[in-house]
Design a protein around this motif. Structure first.
Motif, short mmCIF file in Angstrom:
data_model
loop_
_atom_site.label_atom_id
_atom_site.label_comp_id
_atom_site.label_asym_id
_atom_site.label_seq_id
_atom_site.Cartn_x
_atom_site.Cartn_y
_atom_site.Cartn_z
N LYS A 42 0.87 -1.34 -0.06
CA LYS A 42 -0.18 0.12 0.35
C LYS A 42 1.18 1.37 0.03
CE LYS A 42 -2.09 1.06 3.57
NZ LYS A 42 -3.91 1.44 4.57
N GLN A 43 2.61 1.32 0.99
CA GLN A 43 2.49 2.50 1.21
C GLN A 43 3.43 2.40 -0.53
OE1 GLN A 43 3.38 4.43 3.75
NE2 GLN A 43 4.06 5.96 2.03
N ALA A 44 3.67 1.44 -1.04
CA ALA A 44 4.78 1.29 -2.39
C ALA A 44 3.89 2.26 -3.34
CB ALA A 44 4.65 0.51 -2.87
N LEU A 45 2.66 1.88 -3.31
CA LEU A 45 1.31 2.48 -4.60
C LEU A 45 1.21 3.67 -4.03
CD1 LEU A 45 -1.65 -0.73 -4.34
CD2 LEU A 45 0.01 0.11 -5.99
N GLN A 46 1.07 4.03 -2.50
CA GLN A 46 0.81 5.28 -2.02
C GLN A 46 2.43 6.50 -2.89
OE1 GLN A 46 -0.81 6.53 1.67
NE2 GLN A 46 0.72 7.74 1.83
N ASN A 47 3.32 5.92 -2.62
CA ASN A 47 4.78 6.32 -2.85
C ASN A 47 4.07 7.19 -4.74
OD1 ASN A 47 5.21 6.63 -0.44
ND2 ASN A 47 6.89 4.90 -1.29
N LEU A 48 3.87 5.92 -5.24
CA LEU A 48 3.78 7.02 -7.33
C LEU A 48 2.72 7.39 -7.02
CD1 LEU A 48 4.23 2.46 -8.16
CD2 LEU A 48 5.89 4.85 -8.73
N LEU A 49 1.95 6.83 -5.98
CA LEU A 49 0.46 7.68 -6.99
C LEU A 49 0.53 9.64 -6.48
CD1 LEU A 49 -2.27 5.04 -6.64
CD2 LEU A 49 -1.60 5.78 -9.36
N LEU A 50 0.86 9.36 -5.33
CA LEU A 50 0.30 10.55 -4.76
C LEU A 50 2.02 11.48 -4.52
CD1 LEU A 50 -1.70 9.75 -1.61
CD2 LEU A 50 -1.73 9.88 -3.89
N TYR A 51 3.29 11.20 -4.68
CA TYR A 51 4.50 11.39 -4.52
C TYR A 51 5.28 11.97 -5.70
CZ TYR A 51 2.59 11.49 0.60
OH TYR A 51 1.55 11.05 0.96
#
Length: 493
Positions: free
Chosen positions: A445-454
């Motif tokens: 989930k954090q990997a996806l969040q890193n990609l999509l938000l940051y």
């Protein structure tokens, strides 16, 4: 009598005991009082009751008796503990309806440590709640200064009093009510022989840490000035390694609290000592880990401390020597900002050329993915073919997702991710029923969040599928319910 009628059976039994004890008809009974302390701790309504605090049946019945016990030959710690348990449930304003502010100050100066603890604990509890009245009390009375002098002068002050006092100073120093005036005595403490005692030194350092943002730069420099060369090179037979370790940890803390130049001298003494230990292949399990922590924090704390460390790493090659078989060195390396490492190509070749993600211990895996945190070293990882898909595909799930989370932290490394369709397609957007471990779930989930938000990278045809998977995970659905929403195109590959 009206108050007694409002008491529950357990409270009434304890009240009868207190009356008998005061009258000399019974001995102190720790068991009945301890049981009652647990009882009122579980149900705060027993003490406060409904309505005005002065109408509390428990307080109006118990406080006069307990006060008599505190001030006569019948004194016993267990009854102070009972009064503490009652008062800590009240706001400071309500406490002063039963005991004046002068009474609280007298309690803080009491010769009985249980009474001192009662007073400072009530103050701490209310400071923690953001009680304005207790802050006003501390402005009006030199309560903390008085108690601080006492605990810096005597090792006999109990730990619980020390702990609550330090917490009070930490909280109060952060409030607008706080005034540094009245704390000048700290300078005298720094010059005293108390600094040779590890217990007293630890208390002193805690106080300085809390006051660091309130004192002037010059005062901060003076109060932080210890001869670390002397302390770190004392005779091993007589030296106290805990004293040295505490001071090093203190400087690690101060790195983010005061300008670096104020503590550069003792920090430099620590760095030179660490280099000497490396040269002599000498390791102390108490001192060396704190020295390593100091260096890693200095690499991150500020531009000034980082620039200083870069120069020292350039000047002293021994500082870039790591023993990757040592857990302490691995921990140190993984916390270090690798921008301070000079001659990175040489460093990479001499340490990591023979490493591969296959059959790697977890400690070495952590070191290898830490290289991702530096753009130059990450480029060397890529050029060395260590990140080829045929290598990564063989990683266990937990390590694969840890790698994915790390590589998505930066634009330069996230771009590389989209050159490896296995990792993107089969792991980040395709159903994965193998994920049952909550830690792996969070990594994904954090990997996806890193990609999509940051990240500011071109995800092309992958973006919609990644977003769909991320939304599914945020909604708490099982990973196995997440299906890919895009086709794999030649262009994406």
């Amino acid at each position: 009598m009206r108050d007694r009628a409002q008491l529950d059976a357990k409270s009434l039994a304890v009240l009868h005991h207190l009356e008998s004890y005061v009258n000399g008809d019974e001995q102190a009974d720790a068991s009945i009082v301890s049981d009652y302390i647990r009882f009122i701790g579980m149900d705060h309504a027993v003490v406060a009751g409904p309505g005005d605090i002065l109408s509390s049946a428990v307080l109006t019945s118990f406080v006069p008796l307990l006060s008599r016990i505190l001030n006569c030959d019948l004194y016993a710690d267990i009854y102070v503990q009972l009064l503490t348990a009652m008062l800590e449930q009240l706001s400071f304003g309500n406490v002063t309806k039963y005991f004046s502010e002068e009474n609280v100050m007298e309690a803080l100066n009491s010769s009985q440590y249980a009474v001192v603890y009662m007073a400072i604990h009530v103050v701490k509890v209310n400071l923690s709640r953001g009680d304005v009245e207790v802050a006003k009390f501390l402005v009006k009375f030199p309560a903390l200064q008085s108690l601080t002098k006492r605990l810096l002068d005597s090792v006999d002050v109990p730990t619980r009093i020390v702990s609550d006092t330090e917490e009070c100073i930490r909280i109060f120093a952060g409030l607008e009510h706080f005034n540094i005036a009245g704390w000048e005595f700290i300078e005298d403490v720094h010059k005293s022989s108390a600094m040779n005692d590890a217990s007293l030194l630890g208390r002193y350092l805690s106080v300085i840490q809390s006051l660091a943002l309130k004192i002037s730069s010059e005062t901060a420099r003076l109060l932080s000035d210890f001869d670390m060369t002397k302390i770190l090179n004392e005779d091993p037979e007589t030296a106290d390694p805990f004293l040295a370790s505490m001071l090093i940890a203190f400087y690690s803390f101060m790195l983010t609290k005061v300008p670096f130049y104020l503590i550069q001298k003792p920090v430099d003494q620590c760095v030179q000592d660490f280099a000497k230990r490396r040269q002599e292949d000498r390791f102390d399990f108490i001192v060396d880990p704190t020295l390593m922590d100091l260096l890693s924090r200095a690499s991150l704390a500020s531009n000034e401390s980082q620039s200083y460390l870069k120069l020292e790493f350039e000047r002293i090659p021994l500082l870039t020597r790591f023993d990757f078989s040592s857990p302490e060195d691995v921990r140190y390396f993984c916390k270090l900002d690798l921008s301070v490492i000079p001659r990175k190509a040489e460093f990479f070749d001499s340490n990591f050329t023979s490493w591969t993600f296959q059959n790697l211990s977890y400690a070495h895996f952590r070191c290898l993915i830490h290289l991702i945190d530096n753009e130059e070293l990450f480029a060397m990882l890529v050029d060395s073919a260590k990140l080829e898909e045929k290598v990564l595909i063989k990683l266990p799930h937990d390590l694969l997702y840890e790698f994915a989370e790390r590589v998505t932290r930066y634009d330069y490394s996230a771009t590389q991710l989209f050159r490896q369709p296995y990792l993107v397609l089969n792991q980040l957007i395709v159903a994965d029923p193998a994920i049952v471990n909550p830690e792996i779930w969070e990594l994904k989930k954090q990997a996806l969040q890193n990609l999509l938000l940051y990240r500011n990278v071109d995800m092309g045809a992958w973006k919609q599928a990644l977003m769909s998977c991320y939304k599914e995970m945020l909604n708490g659905r099982l990973v196995k319910s997440v299906e890919p929403k895009v086709d794999v195109t030649d262009e994406a590959m």
